[in-house]
Design a protein around this motif. Structure first.
Motif, PDB file in Angstrom:
ATOM      1  N   THR A  46     105.108  29.337  47.401  1.00 42.96           N
ATOM      2  CA  THR A  46     105.848  29.603  46.163  1.00 42.96           C
ATOM      3  C   THR A  46     107.058  28.672  46.041  1.00 42.96           C
ATOM      4  OG1 THR A  46     105.207  31.919  46.322  1.00 42.96           O
ATOM      5  CG2 THR A  46     106.982  31.381  44.790  1.00 42.96           C
ATOM      6  N   ARG A  47     107.237  28.135  44.849  1.00 45.89           N
ATOM      7  CA  ARG A  47     108.309  27.165  44.603  1.00 45.89           C
ATOM      8  C   ARG A  47     109.659  27.858  44.494  1.00 45.89           C
ATOM      9  NH1 ARG A  47     105.660  24.818  40.726  1.00 45.89           N
ATOM     10  NH2 ARG A  47     106.857  25.586  38.973  1.00 45.89           N
ATOM     11  N   PRO A  48     110.707  27.359  45.170  1.00 45.51           N
ATOM     12  CA  PRO A  48     112.045  27.959  45.045  1.00 45.51           C
ATOM     13  C   PRO A  48     112.606  27.798  43.632  1.00 45.51           C
ATOM     14  CG  PRO A  48     111.929  26.425  46.911  1.00 45.51           C
ATOM     15  CD  PRO A  48     110.687  26.237  46.122  1.00 45.51           C
ATOM     16  N   THR A  49     113.477  28.708  43.236  1.00 44.48           N
ATOM     17  CA  THR A  49     114.046  28.688  41.880  1.00 44.48           C
ATOM     18  C   THR A  49     114.831  27.404  41.623  1.00 44.48           C
ATOM     19  OG1 THR A  49     114.250  31.088  41.988  1.00 44.48           O
ATOM     20  CG2 THR A  49     115.450  29.974  40.227  1.00 44.48           C
ATOM     21  N   GLY A  50     115.649  26.992  42.598  1.00 43.09           N
ATOM     22  CA  GLY A  50     116.467  25.792  42.418  1.00 43.09           C
ATOM     23  C   GLY A  50     115.628  24.562  42.152  1.00 43.09           C
TER      24      GLY A  50
ATOM     25  N   ALA B 255     118.577  21.041  48.166  1.00 40.13           N
ATOM     26  CA  ALA B 255     118.759  21.285  49.601  1.00 40.13           C
ATOM     27  C   ALA B 255     118.861  22.764  49.952  1.00 40.13           C
ATOM     28  CB  ALA B 255     120.003  20.558  50.096  1.00 40.13           C
ATOM     29  N   LEU B 256     119.219  23.602  48.983  1.00 29.33           N
ATOM     30  CA  LEU B 256     119.508  25.012  49.275  1.00 29.33           C
ATOM     31  C   LEU B 256     118.373  25.692  50.032  1.00 29.33           C
ATOM     32  CD1 LEU B 256     121.328  26.670  46.242  1.00 29.33           C
ATOM     33  CD2 LEU B 256     121.933  26.827  48.658  1.00 29.33           C
ATOM     34  N   ASP B 257     117.199  25.740  49.422  1.00 29.12           N
ATOM     35  CA  ASP B 257     116.072  26.452  50.032  1.00 29.12           C
ATOM     36  C   ASP B 257     115.499  25.675  51.218  1.00 29.12           C
ATOM     37  OD1 ASP B 257     113.966  28.710  49.684  1.00 29.12           O
ATOM     38  OD2 ASP B 257     112.774  26.887  49.851  1.00 29.12           O
ATOM     39  N   TRP B 258     115.449  24.345  51.073  1.00 29.52           N
ATOM     40  CA  TRP B 258     114.883  23.507  52.130  1.00 29.52           C
ATOM     41  C   TRP B 258     115.623  23.720  53.454  1.00 29.52           C
ATOM     42  CZ3 TRP B 258     111.106  19.724  52.964  1.00 29.52           C
ATOM     43  CH2 TRP B 258     111.285  18.934  54.102  1.00 29.52           C
ATOM     44  N   ASN B 259     116.949  23.630  53.417  1.00 27.93           N
ATOM     45  CA  ASN B 259     117.736  23.748  54.649  1.00 27.93           C
ATOM     46  C   ASN B 259     117.524  25.102  55.323  1.00 27.93           C
ATOM     47  OD1 ASN B 259     118.694  21.206  54.313  1.00 27.93           O
ATOM     48  ND2 ASN B 259     120.766  21.782  53.704  1.00 27.93           N
ATOM     49  N   GLU B 260     117.389  26.139  54.495  1.00 26.12           N
ATOM     50  CA  GLU B 260     117.190  27.473  55.058  1.00 26.12           C
ATOM     51  C   GLU B 260     115.845  27.569  55.775  1.00 26.12           C
ATOM     52  OE1 GLU B 260     116.997  32.035  53.401  1.00 26.12           O
ATOM     53  OE2 GLU B 260     118.257  30.595  52.332  1.00 26.12           O
TER      54      GLU B 260
ATOM     55  N   ALA C 258     115.016  10.932  57.532  1.00 24.98           N
ATOM     56  CA  ALA C 258     116.066  11.868  57.111  1.00 24.98           C
ATOM     57  C   ALA C 258     115.443  13.106  56.474  1.00 24.98           C
ATOM     58  CB  ALA C 258     117.002  11.187  56.114  1.00 24.98           C
ATOM     59  N   PRO C 259     116.124  14.265  56.529  1.00 25.03           N
ATOM     60  CA  PRO C 259     115.635  15.449  55.804  1.00 25.03           C
ATOM     61  C   PRO C 259     115.412  15.108  54.328  1.00 25.03           C
ATOM     62  CG  PRO C 259     117.473  16.026  57.232  1.00 25.03           C
ATOM     63  CD  PRO C 259     117.373  14.527  57.264  1.00 25.03           C
ATOM     64  N   THR C 260     114.374  15.658  53.733  1.00 21.61           N
ATOM     65  CA  THR C 260     113.978  15.252  52.379  1.00 21.61           C
ATOM     66  C   THR C 260     115.085  15.404  51.332  1.00 21.61           C
ATOM     67  OG1 THR C 260     111.703  15.840  52.944  1.00 21.61           O
ATOM     68  CG2 THR C 260     112.192  15.520  50.623  1.00 21.61           C
ATOM     69  N   PRO C 261     115.894  16.495  51.316  1.00 23.60           N
ATOM     70  CA  PRO C 261     116.983  16.553  50.338  1.00 23.60           C
ATOM     71  C   PRO C 261     118.014  15.428  50.547  1.00 23.60           C
ATOM     72  CG  PRO C 261     116.605  18.713  51.303  1.00 23.60           C
ATOM     73  CD  PRO C 261     115.824  17.738  52.109  1.00 23.60           C
ATOM     74  N   VAL C 262     118.211  15.027  51.806  1.00 18.43           N
ATOM     75  CA  VAL C 262     119.132  13.916  52.092  1.00 18.43           C
ATOM     76  C   VAL C 262     118.553  12.617  51.546  1.00 18.43           C
ATOM     77  CG1 VAL C 262     120.217  12.565  53.935  1.00 18.43           C
ATOM     78  CG2 VAL C 262     120.076  15.054  54.133  1.00 18.43           C
ATOM     79  N   THR C 263     117.240  12.447  51.703  1.00 17.69           N
ATOM     80  CA  THR C 263     116.582  11.259  51.155  1.00 17.69           C
ATOM     81  C   THR C 263     116.737  11.224  49.636  1.00 17.69           C
ATOM     82  OG1 THR C 263     114.955  11.389  52.936  1.00 17.69           O
ATOM     83  CG2 THR C 263     114.431   9.956  51.098  1.00 17.69           C
TER      84      THR C 263
END
Length: 473
Positions: A434-438, A86-91, A229-234
């Motif tokens: 570019t893919r986030p590190t997390g 969720a870290l990068d997605w939410n931002e 729902a937001p994808t990290p929530v899913t």
């Protein structure tokens, strides 16, 4: 009152309150520090779970044993991986608010209370503590109509499930005279003397739990909520809460209700059959990956319920192993979905993966591993997950379940392998951002576990065997 047994839950609750205060006080953005603090709280709680003794506390309402420890560690791992995604997605989606990790923390606290529940009252307390943050998380993207719709649907049907749970608990209490699991086991030890009221109450409780794990016929909310729902929530929905609900089902059906197995076993068998068949056939026509994963999760729940219906040491061990492997491959698949972002915009169609094998070979390989695993193709971890629930079903003579499980695996292989075909053989689309590190860390970890599980299965099998032995003796 041996309250020290509940130290993991107490530590997590106090951490959540402290992080909530920290998030409110400063004027600057505290989302990232709060997320790191919540991950730290999960780590601390995991250590406390490993160091936890065994016994009951709070007048028998709370139980700590090897089974609760195993399932709590699974729930904590799933929640931590979901937060990392969720870290990068939410931002990027402008949802970066400190409340998100705090809500995940309190939902996880609810799961831990559910897993250690030894009474219908503490069970309901944990269920509500889990559900209320989930309603908010489903509609966290409040400016998005689909997210608001997902939250509303989940809330309405979740309230119905809570009502079923309370009504079932009240029936069991009214006819058996107690809500404590240990005393219920004594009261129901003579199946011929058990009243029909208790049986109806048990069925209502199973129905409420079936809603939480999205088992047929209580699955109707799943595709819409997963998509909206937001994808990290899913990703979080599809893993951690299922661990808690399955743990609770296993505890009550293998514990206080084990002597009346003839009254509820057919219900679990029918739910398992329905879930496997619906999960296999309904996903075939899906073009949205989140909806496809929703039906996929219903199918996997059917396999888990097969182990629960069979029961015994081998069946329940299969359930625990299945849940551990399911979390890894499911979170991994959602990590790929979260990395699917083109020109700053999230995409979630199966066709959007076209040509991924050429534009991002690493991510395509990871997705292929997860799809092969979910289809049950050896030597991926998913093959062994299905094997450990299939073998007990065959040994105990549950032939219909076993045959339907094999056939549904064959059918579901179509839509899993279609994704692999799209990635490697369709005309390439522009590369993803570019893919986030997390996300890369989660992909690497879950991919390695799924691919190399067959080399080191012993630790997980031993832990699952020990957990089941603590439950059924």
């Amino acid at each position: 009152m041996n309250w020290t047994l509940a130290l993991p839950e107490l530590a997590l609750a106090l951490s959540g309150l402290a992080i909530l205060v920290y998030g409110v006080i400063p004027k600057r953005d505290t989302t990232f520090p709060c997320t790191m603090l919540v991950l730290g709280a999960f780590l601390l709680t995991g250590v406390l779970v490993l160091a936890q003794g065994e016994g009951t506390a709070f007048s028998g309402q709370y139980v700590a044993d090897a089974f609760s420890g195993f399932m709590k560690l699974l729930a904590l791992a799933a929640a931590a991986l979901g937060l990392l995604l969720a870290l990068d997605w939410n931002e990027k989606e402008r949802l970066s608010r400190f409340e998100f990790p705090v809500l995940v923390l309190f939902a996880t606290l609810g799961m831990m209370v559910m897993i250690s529940a030894n009474d219908l009252m503490s069970l309901y307390l944990g269920l509500e503590l889990l559900s209320l943050p989930l309603y908010v998380l489903a509609s966290f993207d409040r400016d998005n109509g689909r997210s608001a719709e997902a939250g509303l649907k989940y809330f309405v049907l979740g309230a119905l499930a809570s009502g079923l749970m309370l009504y079932g608990a009240s029936l069991v209490y009214g006819f058996a005279g107690t809500t404590n699991f240990d005393r219920l086991a004594d009261a129901l030890s003579s199946p011929q003397d058990v009243s029909n009221g208790v049986v109806v109450g048990i069925i209502f409780i199973i129905a409420a739990m079936a809603f939480k794990i999205a088992a047929v016929p209580f699955h109707m909310w799943t595709p819409d909520v997963y998509e909206g729902a937001p994808t990290p929530v899913t990703a979080f929905f599809a893993s951690a809460p299922k661990v808690a609900a399955i743990a609770l089902l296993v505890r009550i059906l293998a514990g206080p209700f084990s002597d009346v197995v003839g009254q509820w076993q057919q219900v679990i068998v029918l739910a398992s059959l329905g879930s496997m068949m619906l999960g296999a056939f309904a996903a075939i026509g899906q073009s949205n990956i989140k909806r496809l994963m929703a039906y996929s999760s219903i199918g996997h729940v059917g396999f888990t319920l097969m182990g629960l219906a069979v029961g015994g040491e081998s069946g329940l061990r299969g359930v625990l192993v299945y849940m551990a492997i399911y979390i890894a491959m499911n979170i991994g698949a959602f990590a790929v979905l979260i990395a699917m972002r083109r020109d700053g915009r999230a995409v979630e169609g199966v066709d959007d993966l076209a040509g991924l094998g050429r534009s991002d070979p690493g991510m395509a390989l990871a997705m292929a591993i997860f799809m092969f695993s979910m289809a049950g193709i050896p030597p991926m971890a998913g093959f062994f997950a299905k094997l450990y629930v299939l073998l007990p079903a065959i040994e105990q003579g549950f032939w219909v379940l076993a045959v339907v499980a094999v056939l549904s695996s064959v059918v579901s292989a179509y839509y899993y392998l279609r994704i692999v075909k799209v990635m490697y053989f369709d005309a390439a689309k522009p590369a993803f951002d570019t893919r986030p590190t997390g996300v890369s860390v989660v992909l690497a970890g879950t991919g390695a576990f799924t691919l190399f599980f067959f080399l080191f299965p012993a630790p997980l099998l031993a832990a699952a065997r020990q957990a089941v032995a603590a439950l059924i003796g």
